[in-house]
Design a protein around this motif. Structure first.
Motif, short mmCIF file in Angstrom:
data_model
loop_
_atom_site.label_atom_id
_atom_site.label_comp_id
_atom_site.label_asym_id
_atom_site.label_seq_id
_atom_site.Cartn_x
_atom_site.Cartn_y
_atom_site.Cartn_z
N UNK A 111 10.15 105.18 118.62
CA UNK A 111 9.95 104.37 119.82
C UNK A 111 10.42 102.93 119.57
N UNK A 112 10.93 102.66 118.36
CA UNK A 112 11.34 101.31 117.99
C UNK A 112 12.85 101.29 117.72
N UNK A 146 23.47 113.44 106.89
CA UNK A 146 23.53 112.41 107.94
C UNK A 146 22.27 112.43 108.80
N UNK A 147 21.83 111.22 109.20
CA UNK A 147 20.65 111.03 110.07
C UNK A 147 21.03 110.11 111.21
N UNK A 148 20.41 110.36 112.36
CA UNK A 148 20.62 109.49 113.53
C UNK A 148 19.28 109.25 114.20
N UNK A 149 19.11 108.08 114.83
CA UNK A 149 17.86 107.70 115.47
C UNK A 149 17.91 108.08 116.95
N UNK A 150 16.85 108.75 117.42
CA UNK A 150 16.74 109.12 118.84
C UNK A 150 15.59 108.35 119.44
N UNK A 151 15.83 107.66 120.55
CA UNK A 151 14.80 106.87 121.21
C UNK A 151 13.87 107.79 122.02
N UNK A 152 12.56 107.68 121.75
CA UNK A 152 11.55 108.44 122.49
C UNK A 152 10.55 107.46 123.09
N UNK A 153 9.90 107.82 124.20
CA UNK A 153 8.92 106.89 124.79
C UNK A 153 7.70 106.70 123.89
N UNK A 154 7.10 105.50 123.91
CA UNK A 154 5.91 105.27 123.08
C UNK A 154 4.71 106.02 123.63
N UNK A 155 3.65 106.04 122.84
CA UNK A 155 2.41 106.76 123.22
C UNK A 155 1.82 106.17 124.47
#
Length: 155
Positions: A111-112, A146-155
């Protein structure tokens, strides 16, 4: 001495309590208090005795629940736990590595704007730690994964 005692008698009850303690002592002060009429025969205390205890019933107030006092993130966590979600932040869930190729990287939710990721490379005992940034594209570990960041909504 008698003017001092008369001033104490006119004072609040805390000072009267002091006189009642002095009455119990032996000696010249005890005889002076006896002559002033502050002590009865037989060692029984006169007027400046202890205050009576109240015997009226007091209603027990109910304790306030934690949910009524909580605010912000703590309240959201409590509501999620009530609905059955025991781990709203996903701390106990281990993200399994996928294929890890550049065109199919392992997706890490956050979420960050950044997240610290540990990769257990091959036969190593300790993880290799790296920061994955948002909008950076796939990041490669020392082992080639390889890694990638996925944006998810916060709690």
């Amino acid at each position: 001495m008698s003017s001092y005692i008369s001033r104490i008698l006119k004072a609040p009850s805390a000072s009267k309590r002091l006189i009642s303690n002095l009455i119990q002592r032996e000696g010249k002060l005890n005889s002076l208090l006896h002559r002033l009429g502050l002590q009865r025969q037989g060692g029984v205390k006169a007027a400046p005795g202890p205050r009576p205890i109240s015997t009226t019933q007091v209603q027990k107030s109910a304790l306030i629940e934690d949910e009524e006092l909580a605010t912000g993130i703590q309240k959201r966590e409590m509501l999620l736990a009530k609905q059955g979600c025991e781990d709203p932040w996903g701390f106990t869930k281990i993200i399994r590595r996928g294929t890890g190729r550049e065109n199919d990287p392992t997706v890490v939710p956050s979420a960050f704007d950044a997240r610290l990721v540990g990769c257990l490379c091959l036969d190593d005992r300790l993880p290799k730690w790296m920061w994955i940034e948002k909008d950076e594209g796939p990041k490669r570990c020392e082992c080639g994964h390889f890694f990638v960041l996925k944006n998810v909504p916060p709690v």
